[in-house]
Enzyme design. Structure first.
Site, mmCIF file in Angstrom:
data_model
loop_
_atom_site.group_PDB
_atom_site.id
_atom_site.type_symbol
_atom_site.label_atom_id
_atom_site.label_comp_id
_atom_site.label_asym_id
_atom_site.label_seq_id
_atom_site.Cartn_x
_atom_site.Cartn_y
_atom_site.Cartn_z
ATOM 1 N NE ARG A 174 -2.757 -2.758 3.052
ATOM 2 C CZ ARG A 174 -1.996 -3.806 3.378
ATOM 3 N NH1 ARG A 174 -0.683 -3.667 3.450
ATOM 4 N NH2 ARG A 174 -2.547 -4.970 3.622
ATOM 5 C CE LYS A 216 -14.151 -1.141 3.701
ATOM 6 N NZ LYS A 216 -13.130 -0.648 4.622
ATOM 7 N N PRO A 233 -20.180 1.517 3.241
ATOM 8 C CG PRO A 233 -18.249 2.452 4.146
ATOM 9 C CD PRO A 233 -19.730 2.408 4.315
ATOM 10 C CG ASP A 235 -16.206 -4.832 5.886
ATOM 11 O OD1 ASP A 235 -17.424 -4.625 5.963
ATOM 12 O OD2 ASP A 235 -15.575 -5.387 6.790
#
Length: 275
Positions: A174, A216, A233, A235
DNA sequence: TACCAGGGGATTT
DNA sequence: AAATCCCATGGT
């Protein structure tokens, strides 16, 4: 607690549930006193005389001006959550249970930049791991607020960090995504102040332009960073919850309360134990 | 459309 | 000790 003052909260307000609801990763708790960090300030808050939903009086570490100017908005205290809960006539038994279990949670108004970076980091991590990375970032690149709190580093403060630096905070793959977000803010392609004026859909689209931000994460930033409570959202936990509702996503039907109901459900899924 | 690599810490087996 | 999981995304 310094500058202790007593305040009254006449609505759902459960600090433990708010802290455990997966929207905020920079809180601490000690002996019932919670510490939240927002931008360059921290607040210590402790229940004094409250009912089961957290309604009642609290001791806080700030003065009245700061409470009214900063923290009332942070805790979304101008919204009536008890009314929202009571108004969503939920016939689905699972959802009804989740709403009851989550009562007391509020959607915090957190800093948009911190939410963008935090939820980029959050992908494929569990909550303790997210906390760890965010705290490492703050301790390395933020400013010391007091002996055990750091502000979340601004894009300017992160100007010179390398992808390798970011990986040292356990960001893994990331790290380039966060570097991209820093660059976009610094060169003006992503103006977080201007984003606040956009419609829900335009805000969502603008956030999707950042590398590493998908549906998301963009929805999390809309909800937790920009107070867009119509955003729910999805998940892995919410996805399981949708399965338990017969495979039909129940959240859009709640309109502006969708994000709030989603948060109740997320908390319920995480705390109810295994099926 | 479907699959899969991508950190690595936390949790479960 | 090893396997699995985790508030996903981008590329193929």
């Amino acid at each position: 607690m310094d500058n202790a003052m007593t305040i009254s909260i006449q609505d759902d307000f459960d600090l433990r549930k708010i802290a455990d609801s997966g929207q905020c990763f920079r809180w601490e708790e000690k002996d019932g006193t919670f510490r939240f960090i927002h931008q360059v300030r921290y607040l210590e808050i402790c229940p004094s005389d409250i009912d089961a939903l957290g309604t009642g009086t609290y001791t806080v570490s700030c003065d009245e001006a700061e409470w009214n100017g900063i923290w009332r908005d942070y805790f979304d205290l101008d919204r009536n959550y008890a009314e929202i809960r009571q108004n969503c006539k939920c016939t689905e038994p699972f959802l009804a249970k989740a709403i009851e279990a989550g009562a007391g949670i509020r959607i915090l108004h957190q800093d948009p930049w911190e939410m963008l970076v935090t939820f980029i980091i959050s992908q494929r991590k569990n909550i303790p791991a997210i906390r760890r990375s965010v705290q490492l970032l703050a301790a390395r690149y933020g400013n010391r607020i007091d002996e055990n709190s750091y502000s979340f580093p601004t894009p300017e403060e992160l100007r010179d960090v390398t992808i390798e630096d970011l990986k040292e905070c356990s960001l893994g793959y990331r790290a380039p995504y966060v570097r991209c977000a820093i660059d976009r803010v610094l060169d003006g392609r992503l103006d977080l102040k201007k984003l606040a004026d956009l419609s829900n859909d335009d805000l969502f689209s603008a956030l999707l332009q950042v590398e590493g931000v998908g549906v998301k994460v963009a929805n999390c930033v809309c909800l937790f960073g920009f107070g867009r409570t119509s955003r729910a959202p999805v998940d892995v936990w919410i996805s399981r919850a949708i399965e338990l509702c017969g495979g039909i996503d129940p959240f859009p039907a709640f309109g502006d309360a969708a994000g709030i109901i989603q948060q109740y459900v997320f908390y319920y899924m995480k705390t109810r134990g295994t099926i």
